[in-house]
Each structure stands twice: as C-alpha cells, then as structure tokens.
Design an enzyme around this catalytic site. Structure first.
Site, mmCIF file in Angstrom:
data_model
loop_
_atom_site.group_PDB
_atom_site.id
_atom_site.type_symbol
_atom_site.label_atom_id
_atom_site.label_comp_id
_atom_site.label_asym_id
_atom_site.label_seq_id
_atom_site.Cartn_x
_atom_site.Cartn_y
_atom_site.Cartn_z
ATOM 1 N N ARG A 1 0.940 -1.352 -0.078
ATOM 2 C CA ARG A 1 -0.035 0.024 -0.106
ATOM 3 C C ARG A 1 0.892 1.396 0.025
ATOM 4 O O ARG A 1 0.808 2.209 -0.584
ATOM 5 C CB ARG A 1 -0.926 -0.024 1.188
ATOM 6 C CG ARG A 1 -2.526 -0.663 0.933
ATOM 7 C CD ARG A 1 -2.025 -2.122 0.388
ATOM 8 N NE ARG A 1 -3.139 -2.907 -0.042
ATOM 9 C CZ ARG A 1 -3.875 -3.781 0.956
ATOM 10 N NH1 ARG A 1 -3.380 -3.795 2.035
ATOM 11 N NH2 ARG A 1 -5.015 -4.271 0.433
ATOM 12 N N ASP B 1 -6.394 -14.432 1.307
ATOM 13 C CA ASP B 1 -7.547 -13.502 1.936
ATOM 14 C C ASP B 1 -8.380 -12.672 0.983
ATOM 15 O O ASP B 1 -7.965 -12.425 0.083
ATOM 16 C CB ASP B 1 -7.228 -12.505 2.979
ATOM 17 C CG ASP B 1 -6.237 -11.600 2.497
ATOM 18 O OD1 ASP B 1 -5.377 -11.940 1.462
ATOM 19 O OD2 ASP B 1 -6.216 -10.166 2.814
ATOM 20 N N GLU B 2 -9.854 -12.607 1.107
ATOM 21 C CA GLU B 2 -10.580 -11.594 0.651
ATOM 22 C C GLU B 2 -10.569 -11.874 -0.947
ATOM 23 O O GLU B 2 -10.765 -10.741 -1.712
ATOM 24 C CB GLU B 2 -10.168 -10.000 0.973
ATOM 25 C CG GLU B 2 -10.282 -9.807 2.401
ATOM 26 C CD GLU B 2 -9.660 -8.401 2.983
ATOM 27 O OE1 GLU B 2 -10.445 -7.931 3.657
ATOM 28 O OE2 GLU B 2 -8.653 -7.982 2.112
ATOM 29 N N TYR C 1 -4.451 -5.314 15.001
ATOM 30 C CA TYR C 1 -4.016 -4.375 13.738
ATOM 31 C C TYR C 1 -3.823 -2.931 14.049
ATOM 32 O O TYR C 1 -4.671 -2.200 14.885
ATOM 33 C CB TYR C 1 -5.739 -4.343 13.133
ATOM 34 C CG TYR C 1 -5.558 -5.655 12.171
ATOM 35 C CD1 TYR C 1 -5.198 -6.862 12.280
ATOM 36 C CD2 TYR C 1 -5.994 -5.285 10.679
ATOM 37 C CE1 TYR C 1 -5.122 -7.829 11.224
ATOM 38 C CE2 TYR C 1 -6.216 -6.292 9.766
ATOM 39 C CZ TYR C 1 -5.770 -7.652 10.384
ATOM 40 O OH TYR C 1 -5.705 -8.568 9.111
ATOM 41 N N TRP D 1 -0.902 -2.630 8.205
ATOM 42 C CA TRP D 1 -1.292 -2.364 6.936
ATOM 43 C C TRP D 1 -1.300 -0.861 6.704
ATOM 44 O O TRP D 1 -1.764 -0.057 7.709
ATOM 45 C CB TRP D 1 -3.091 -2.669 6.601
ATOM 46 C CG TRP D 1 -3.195 -4.251 7.164
ATOM 47 C CD1 TRP D 1 -3.616 -4.749 8.248
ATOM 48 C CD2 TRP D 1 -2.750 -5.455 6.232
ATOM 49 N NE1 TRP D 1 -3.223 -6.229 8.160
ATOM 50 C CE2 TRP D 1 -3.067 -6.532 6.997
ATOM 51 C CE3 TRP D 1 -2.230 -5.381 5.022
ATOM 52 C CZ2 TRP D 1 -2.900 -7.807 6.473
ATOM 53 C CZ3 TRP D 1 -2.285 -6.699 4.228
ATOM 54 C CH2 TRP D 1 -2.421 -7.618 5.146
ATOM 55 N N THR D 2 -0.778 -0.538 5.357
ATOM 56 C CA THR D 2 -0.466 0.886 5.330
ATOM 57 C C THR D 2 -1.157 1.720 4.426
ATOM 58 O O THR D 2 -0.678 2.775 3.813
ATOM 59 C CB THR D 2 1.208 0.913 4.924
ATOM 60 O OG1 THR D 2 1.419 0.161 3.723
ATOM 61 C CG2 THR D 2 2.057 0.364 5.876
ATOM 62 N N GLU D 3 -2.668 1.387 4.201
ATOM 63 C CA GLU D 3 -3.159 2.624 3.338
ATOM 64 C C GLU D 3 -3.048 3.795 3.899
ATOM 65 O O GLU D 3 -2.895 4.621 2.965
ATOM 66 C CB GLU D 3 -4.761 1.884 3.420
ATOM 67 C CG GLU D 3 -5.019 0.671 2.761
ATOM 68 C CD GLU D 3 -4.918 -0.530 3.463
ATOM 69 O OE1 GLU D 3 -4.329 -0.749 4.843
ATOM 70 O OE2 GLU D 3 -5.712 -1.506 3.353
ATOM 71 N N TRP E 1 -7.086 -13.888 11.197
ATOM 72 C CA TRP E 1 -7.312 -12.510 11.497
ATOM 73 C C TRP E 1 -8.856 -12.252 11.797
ATOM 74 O O TRP E 1 -9.044 -11.005 12.401
ATOM 75 C CB TRP E 1 -6.756 -11.999 10.307
ATOM 76 C CG TRP E 1 -7.402 -12.044 9.001
ATOM 77 C CD1 TRP E 1 -7.417 -12.935 8.253
ATOM 78 C CD2 TRP E 1 -8.395 -11.076 8.486
ATOM 79 N NE1 TRP E 1 -8.344 -12.954 7.187
ATOM 80 C CE2 TRP E 1 -8.787 -11.810 7.152
ATOM 81 C CE3 TRP E 1 -8.880 -9.602 8.684
ATOM 82 C CZ2 TRP E 1 -9.661 -10.877 6.286
ATOM 83 C CZ3 TRP E 1 -9.655 -9.155 8.068
ATOM 84 C CH2 TRP E 1 -9.979 -9.721 6.680
ATOM 85 N N ASP F 1 0.100 -7.001 -3.599
ATOM 86 C CA ASP F 1 -1.090 -6.617 -3.212
ATOM 87 C C ASP F 1 -1.666 -5.797 -4.415
ATOM 88 O O ASP F 1 -0.761 -5.635 -5.330
ATOM 89 C CB ASP F 1 -1.310 -5.733 -1.989
ATOM 90 C CG ASP F 1 -2.435 -6.091 -1.447
ATOM 91 O OD1 ASP F 1 -3.746 -5.856 -1.828
ATOM 92 O OD2 ASP F 1 -2.801 -6.575 -0.083
ATOM 93 N N HIS G 1 -6.224 -9.840 -4.480
ATOM 94 C CA HIS G 1 -5.278 -8.932 -4.098
ATOM 95 C C HIS G 1 -4.093 -8.814 -5.247
ATOM 96 O O HIS G 1 -3.005 -8.588 -4.897
ATOM 97 C CB HIS G 1 -4.759 -8.855 -2.860
ATOM 98 C CG HIS G 1 -5.754 -8.563 -1.746
ATOM 99 N ND1 HIS G 1 -6.338 -7.180 -1.589
ATOM 100 C CD2 HIS G 1 -6.263 -9.372 -0.762
ATOM 101 C CE1 HIS G 1 -7.105 -7.260 -0.480
ATOM 102 N NE2 HIS G 1 -7.273 -8.410 -0.006
HETATM 103 C C1 ACM Z 1 -6.389 -9.110 6.033
HETATM 104 O O1 ACM Z 1 -6.541 -8.193 6.651
HETATM 105 N N1 ACM Z 1 -6.958 -8.949 4.641
HETATM 106 C C2 ACM Z 1 -5.747 -10.386 6.353
#
Ligand code: ACM
Ligand code: ZN
Length: 636
Positions: free
Chosen positions: A193, A363-364, A455, A506-508, A430, A222, A297
């Site tokens: 990110r 994930d996701e 987080y 996470w670095t958004e 998570w 990602d 991702h």
């Molecule tokens: C995640 O926070 N999508 C692993």
C-alpha cells in the site's frame, strides 16, 4: 536516574587563562560548554529497571556495578568472532564503551557465556542476567538467548544513552531469568500500500529485536504494488511496482489518474536488497516470511500481465492508489499459465528466504470472475468441485505441494480454511480467533492476529485528535495488552498448535516511516509483553509505568511514538447503600480528567466518587494543558 555529575573544571581553567579577548572567550566557552553537555563524561546512577517484555523472574540484589571505560568483556566459550558478540561490541562502541576482550572472567567485566550444561527451563531463547559488584554476566543455552539477554541489558542502561556520553553507569545488582511464552512473536509490515525503503525496514527490524519479536511477516504484493524483483517477469517491476503519486491527498479522496500521467510512486526491492534485509534480520534472530498474495489482491499482477485474468474478464486493471473494495481482481484458476507463473515466482522467492515458511495470502478473494470464466468452470468440472472455495483451496494446495518439494511450508490467512486446507498449512487467524480455534482443533498450526487486538493500523486513540487511520476502528494500548493468543477452550494438545501471535501494520493510511512508527509505538511494546511474558506476570499498572520510560528511550533512539489514548475508563463498585463508587483510570500517566455527573459543572477527578445507579458521567481529558478527549460519556 538519580543524579548526573557534569565536569566543569575545564571551563574554570579556560576562564582564568583566556582573558584578553572577551568575545573570543565567550565564543570558546559556548563551544566548550556545548561539547561538554553533548559529549563529555557524566556519571549516572540507574535507580530502577523498566524491562519490556516483563521477564519471568527479576529480583534486585545488594550493591551495584559501575560500567566504565575500564570495564572489560569476556566472550568465553562464545568467541569474539561470534556474530552475537560482534553485534554486542558494535552497540557498546556506539555508546563509547569499547570493552577490551579478555581471555578469562575477571572483576569489572561484562561476561557473555553459553551454558556448559543445557538449562531446560531456559530453552533455546531464554537467558539469565546477573548484575553484582563484579560485573554483568549474561548466560544462555544459545547465541539467540545471549542476544535476548543483551537486549535486556540494553534496557537496563539509561534511557538517553544514545544522546549522552556517560563515562560511568551505576547499575543496581539484580538477577534476571527469562524465556518466552510463545515461539511465534510476529510483526507484519505491508509495503504494498506504501513502499518502505531498505533503511526503513531495517529500523523496523531493530525495533522488533529490541522487543524480542522474532518473525517478520513482509507483505510484498497486493493491489497497490508488487515489491520484489522477479527476473522472469520483468513487467511485475516495470509496471506493477509503480503508480501515480497521490501521497499528498487523503487516501480515498485522490484525484483519478491522468492519461499518460507518470508513475512516480512506488518501488521494489532488488534481490540484493532482499538478501541484505534477510541477513540484517538474521543478525537479530528474526526470521523473514515473504507474503505473495494468491489468488486475489492482484491488481499489480494483472496490470503487468493481463493474460493472467479470467477468460472473459474485460476489466482494465491498474495498480491501485486508493481504496479498492470489493477486491475483485483474481488470478484465473482455470489457466495453466497462472500456475506456471506462480511456480516460477516461487522458484525465485524460495532461494531468497532461508526460513521455512512462505505466506501465500488467500484472504478476501472475491470469486465473481471465476463464476463467469469458462476456463475456471472447466477446472471446477474436471475436479468435480461443487463450490468455488474448493477451487481456491485446490490452487493453494497445488502451490503448497510445489513449495513443499523445496522444503517450505505455507501460511495463509484464515480464509484458506473455507475450501479445505491441508493439515500442514499454518493458519493466520485474523477475522477474530474462531478460525484459529477451528484450525487448531483440526490439527493445523495457528498464528493468532485478530483485528480487534492486533491491527496496529487501527486508531489508537480518539480519531478526532489523531492522524487519519482505518475508519471506524479503535485498538488502544490497553486493548493490545489484554490480548491473549491462547484460546482457553482448546485442550492442551490442541493448544500446542497455537504458535503465538502477531501485530499487523497495513499501510493504506501510512505513507511514511514516521507515521508507521507512530502507529506501532507504543502498541508494539504491549504486543511484545503479550507474546513473550507469562500471563500471570502481566500487570497493566506496571506496564503503563514502564511505557513512560520506553517512550523516552524510543524517542532518544529516533522513533516516533504515538501519544496514546486519553479516554478514561471507569470501574464501578456497588456500595451498601446501593450507590456506586466510581474509579476512573486512563492509559497515559499525567493525564488530568475533569468530569460532571449531570449538572454540567466539571470538576477535576482526584479520587473515587459515589453516584446513583444510572448516572451518566461526562469526562474531559487534558494533558499538559491541552484538551485530548472531549465530552466522553460513561454509564453503568
Ligand atoms: C487481511 O487483513 N485482509 C488479512
Ligand atoms: Zn478463470
């Protein structure tokens, strides 16, 4: 610290001899004074130790030891060329202690010793530190243990050791015995990110080492950028590592990319840089786990190689520079070239990372494209799958089998449980702890990293007073401190599968190293105590006081430290007359709390007070005269 002695005699000497030119004298005096204050010999007496994470046992003794320029170092059976001893000598030299290495233990000596007889209780990572009048003895079964013993020793030195040149440090006698609770003490960094350069990653590793964290989870790919050199697929770096620069605009409010706008934001690590960081981590006993996201991702991959998308997916993928939700980009599971691509990437990743885990994401991944893709449908049919989670599972197991042949195991986010998971995969839980509990019951190893405790990109305090972070989120220092990675509903044999836990960043919303540190600290200190210290030794009051000292130490080491949460919290004790005795408490020492109980007239909180049941208590928090938290309501 109790007192500091400055050496002023030199100034007096100058005063008597240089009388002729007053301005010259003044200038000289200023220079000399600055020199003396910044770098000249001082003596300091340490009055107590604030060690994070809390050691298993720490007892104070009689007397003290004075560390000085005449202190020697005995590296005994470890040998002076041992990497740990070299590391230790380098750190001590930085503080102008340059102990002469001696051939046998003597008094006024720092000793680093590998135990002749293996101490079962200490295990591979434990250590002892003994300070008495003769010196300091750090002992362990392994070099790793010695390294952790040294980290504890460093925390016993003055907080400002980086800034002040002490020539004598008086350390009170004590005995420490210590070993970790969990083997997996992780810290994750998302460099997709926002990209963080080699020196920034090294600073992150230094922080981890100081707090005895030992697994660096490096989120390298990602939607927002591919960050590792892959020779066979150069577009991943020429295209996938770069995006238009919107760092001066809030995340989520960025202007769209202009046609032909230059891609100036991003970067990637060359293989040499990866090797440099892995070696730097190894010197600090940190294992590095690369994460390559499969199957979702993957916008950065699909812009680089659009042919890896599903057959009738006509989306024009681009490296993202803002929120990308839902994350629909997905690698085609029906296309054999995707599997070839992934295996080729693994072939280049595996030799770079000596540790035996590769994180494959998982994930996701939104599967809408798979449902429309003739190739994915065909793969489903030929494998007789009934749902698309099985298809994801198939893809991951194929890669797992491939990396296993090269001696590696996989880790995946807890979604990998959905379509069935191989018993050897490690699950990173998570979305709460439930995935981890299910996985441990099935016999899979688990790393706990639930969002609500782990987080660290979530707000750490009232968003109104904080730089932007993940919307609608809050993980305060005390919340992290309350985390227990061990689910008590598991049987002892299932509990053995809980390897430990991890803090994730996470670095958004984090586009520079200072902001990353601000979000990590002091919460990473809490995570360190959660993962290392014995649960019976956890003590919020003591921890909070230690954090006060660590803030000073961290700032002196050039880290940015979050200001913390000023939100008070209340405990209620029922009185005989039915009223409630309210005690207010808060995270940051030195906070002043004002409150009222309905009349709008704020008074300063000084001691517990009584209210009727059902009363609303409204508080205001100040710190150094500045309002830090407004109109916060507490009910019972
Ligand atoms: C995640 O926070 N999508 C692993
Ligand atoms: Zn497909």
């Amino acid at each position: 610290m109790i007192y500091v002695e400055n050496v002023w005699y030199f100034c007096i000497f100058i005063n008597r001899t240089i009388m002729v030119k007053k301005y010259l004298y003044n200038a000289c005096l200023l220079i000399v004074l600055t020199f003396l204050l910044v770098s000249c010999g001082e003596k300091v007496v340490v009055d107590h130790y604030s060690i994070i994470p809390e050691p298993v046992m720490q007892t104070m003794g009689e007397g003290s030891f004075t560390l000085s320029s005449s202190t020697t170092c005995y590296a005994g059976n470890v040998g002076q060329n041992d990497p740990s001893i070299k590391y230790i000598s380098r750190v001590l030299r930085q503080w102008h202690f340059n102990p002469v290495l001696v051939g046998k233990p003597e008094s006024n000596c720092l000793q680093f010793i590998i135990n002749e007889e293996y101490d079962q209780e200490l295990g591979e990572e434990g250590y002892t530190v003994k300070v008495d009048k003769d010196g300091v003895v750090v002992a362990a079964n392994s070099e790793r243990g010695l390294f952790y013993g040294f980290q504890t020793f460093v925390q016993m030195l003055p907080e400002d050791i980086n800034d002040v040149r002490y020539n004598k440090i008086v350390l009170p006698a004590c005995n420490i015995k210590d070993y970790p609770r969990f083997q997996w003490r992780g810290s994750h960094l998302d460099v997709s990110r926002h990209f963080f350069g080699v020196s920034q990653v090294k600073k992150h590793l230094d922080l981890m080492a100081a707090y005895k964290l030992n697994k660096f989870h490096w989120h390298l790919t990602d939607d927002h950028g591919w960050r590792i050199e892959i020779s066979k697929y150069p577009q991943l770096n020429d295209v996938g590592s770069w995006r238009v620069d919107r760092d001066n605009q809030p995340w989520g409010e960025a202007d769209p990319a202009g046609e032909d706008e230059p891609r100036t934001n991003g970067g990637y690590y060359t293989k040499e840089e990866i090797a440099e960081i892995v070696a730097y981590a190894a010197e600090r006993y940190i294992d590095v786990i690369p994460e390559i996201e499969i199957p979702g991702h993957c916008c950065a991959v699909l812009e680089s190689y659009p042919e890896l998308a599903c057959a009738n997916d006509d989306t024009t993928y681009t490296v993202q520079f803002g929120p990308y939700w839902p994350p629909r980009a997905i690698l085609c599971a029906g296309n054999d070239s995707v599997m070839t691509f992934l295996k080729d990437v693994m072939d280049e990743i595996i030799p770079l990372f000596p540790y035996n885990y590769i994180h494959i994401g998982g994930d996701e991944a939104v599967k809408d494209n798979w449902k429309r893709c003739p190739r994915c449908k065909q793969r489903m049919k030929s494998l007789r799958f009934t749902d698309y989670e099985q298809l994801q599972s198939w893809m991951i197991v194929e890669i797992e089998k491939y990396v296993k042949r090269q001696g590696k195991n996989i880790i995946g986010w807890d979604e990998i449980l959905e379509g069935g998971v191989s018993p050897e995969a490690t699950v990173m839980s998570w979305q709460g702890t439930q995935g981890g509990i299910v996985a441990a019951r099935r016999g899979n190893d688990v790393i706990m990293t639930p969002t609500s405790y782990c987080y660290l990109n979530f707000y750490q305090a009232n968003p109104e007073f904080q730089p932007p972070a993940m919307p609608n989120s809050l993980v305060t220092l005390d919340k992290v401190y309350k985390f227990d990675p061990m689910p008590h509903q598991l049987t002892p044999s299932q509990q053995k599968h809980i390897l430990g836990g991890q803090a994730n960043l996470w670095t958004e919303y984090i586009n520079n190293a200072e902001m990353a540190e601000y979000m990590l600290l002091p919460r990473l200190c809490a995570m360190s105590e959660v993962l290392w210290s014995q649960p019976a030794l956890k003590n919020w009051e003591r921890f909070r006081a230690k954090v006060g000292h660590h803030r000073i130490r961290l700032v002196a080491n050039d880290y940015k430290v979050g200001t913390g949460s000023f939100r008070p919290w209340a405990s209620f004790e029922k009185q005989e007359d039915g009223k409630l005795l309210v005690t207010l408490d808060w995270e940051v020492e030195g906070t002043q709390i004002y409150y009222h109980t309905g009349d709008g007239h704020f008074i300063q909180y000084r001691e517990p007070f009584e209210v009727e049941k059902g009363t609303t208590i409204t508080t205001l928090s100040f710190y150094h005269g500045m309002m830090k938290e407004k109109a916060y309501e507490i009910h019972e």
